[in-house]
Design an enzyme around this catalytic site. Structure first.
Site, PDB file in Angstrom:
ATOM      1  N   GLU A  93       0.880  -1.036  -0.114  1.00 13.58           N
ATOM      2  CA  GLU A  93       0.074   0.010   0.006  1.00 13.58           C
ATOM      3  C   GLU A  93       0.863   1.337   0.109  1.00 13.58           C
ATOM      4  O   GLU A  93       0.524   2.377  -0.675  1.00 13.58           O
ATOM      5  CB  GLU A  93      -0.731  -0.042   1.240  1.00 13.58           C
ATOM      6  CG  GLU A  93      -1.924  -0.710   1.009  1.00 13.58           C
ATOM      7  CD  GLU A  93      -3.012  -0.443   0.220  1.00 13.58           C
ATOM      8  OE1 GLU A  93      -3.115   0.666  -0.491  1.00 13.58           O
ATOM      9  OE2 GLU A  93      -3.848  -1.413  -0.396  1.00 13.58           O
ATOM     10  N   SER A 111      -7.193  -1.239  15.693  1.00  8.26           N
ATOM     11  CA  SER A 111      -8.418  -0.706  16.177  1.00  8.26           C
ATOM     12  C   SER A 111      -9.524  -1.405  15.429  1.00  8.26           C
ATOM     13  O   SER A 111      -9.250  -1.707  14.299  1.00  8.26           O
ATOM     14  CB  SER A 111      -8.464   0.642  15.864  1.00  8.26           C
ATOM     15  OG  SER A 111      -7.383   1.504  16.567  1.00  8.26           O
ATOM     16  N   PRO A 112     -10.446  -1.911  16.000  1.00  9.42           N
ATOM     17  CA  PRO A 112     -11.608  -2.378  15.359  1.00  9.42           C
ATOM     18  C   PRO A 112     -12.414  -1.082  14.454  1.00  9.42           C
ATOM     19  O   PRO A 112     -12.246  -0.029  15.047  1.00  9.42           O
ATOM     20  CB  PRO A 112     -12.574  -3.122  16.097  1.00  9.42           C
ATOM     21  CG  PRO A 112     -12.215  -2.376  17.283  1.00  9.42           C
ATOM     22  CD  PRO A 112     -10.825  -2.019  17.518  1.00  9.42           C
ATOM     23  N   GLU A 147      -2.786  13.460  -3.799  1.00  7.33           N
ATOM     24  CA  GLU A 147      -1.816  14.129  -3.357  1.00  7.33           C
ATOM     25  C   GLU A 147      -1.018  13.812  -2.365  1.00  7.33           C
ATOM     26  O   GLU A 147      -1.765  12.916  -1.434  1.00  7.33           O
ATOM     27  CB  GLU A 147      -2.489  15.654  -3.064  1.00  7.33           C
ATOM     28  CG  GLU A 147      -1.456  16.761  -2.610  1.00  7.33           C
ATOM     29  CD  GLU A 147      -2.180  18.094  -2.381  1.00  7.33           C
ATOM     30  OE1 GLU A 147      -1.514  19.075  -2.027  1.00  7.33           O
ATOM     31  OE2 GLU A 147      -3.159  17.921  -1.774  1.00  7.33           O
TER      32      GLU A 147
END
Length: 177
Positions: A93, A111-112, A147
């Site tokens: 990514e 975190s969920p 950007e």
């Protein structure tokens, strides 16, 4: 908020309409016995830091090119692919969105989350990483990043981040520095 399992009316194995809620995370077919579990998808986000020209650390953020939250700030990251580790997903990514080849990263926290996609809430488990790059790291916005910009960490405003999960991660990151 509708449960993600509400979107599935028929058993994906036999096509039976007797595909009913089994518990809060699954549906079961009364005809063939198949049980479908709505487990969370793995997702990542990167806090990429570099030394600033004035001595203050800077955070790399991207502007979202697509909905949800198009035009708002985000952290590089996204969903992990099947057969990919979280670390590989994070590296991919980062490469796709910024052009950076990252080999060294530090896990921070998870975190969920619920991510609205195509009218359905996808439950995710977001895993956040810390990455440090040199001042002259060559960054290019690409893929779903419109950007890429560096912001001094002490000027980062969580309210500028459009996704609640990312905003909460930014708050947690800034609070624990």
């Amino acid at each position: 908020m509708p449960h993600p399992l509400d979107k599935f009316q028929y058993c994906p194995v036999c096509g039976s309409p007797h595909f009913d809620i089994n518990n809060f995370k699954s549906k079961k077919c009364h005809d063939c016995g198949f049980t479908y579990y709505a487990n969370p998808c793995s997702a990542t986000a990167a806090f990429i830091l570099r030394p600033g020209s004035d001595g203050r650390e800077e955070l790399l953020v991207v502007r979202r090119a697509k909905n949800p939250a198009k035009g708002t700030l985000d952290l590089p990251g996204g969903f992990c692919d099947m057969q990919e580790t979280v670390e590989e997903g994070m590296q991919r990514e980062i490469k796709e969105e910024t052009g950076l080849d990252i080999t060294d990263m530090e896990y921070l926290f998870s975190s969920p989350n619920e991510y609205l996609y195509s009218g359905m809430y996808v439950h995710t488990l977001d895993m956040d990483f810390l990455v440090r790059v040199p001042r002259d790291a060559d960054v290019r916005a690409a893929d779903d990043a419109a950007e890429a910009l560096w912001i001094p960490v002490d000027e980062v405003n969580p309210d500028d981040f459009g996704l609640t999960s990312i905003r909460n991660a930014v708050i947690r990151f800034l609070t624990n520095r």
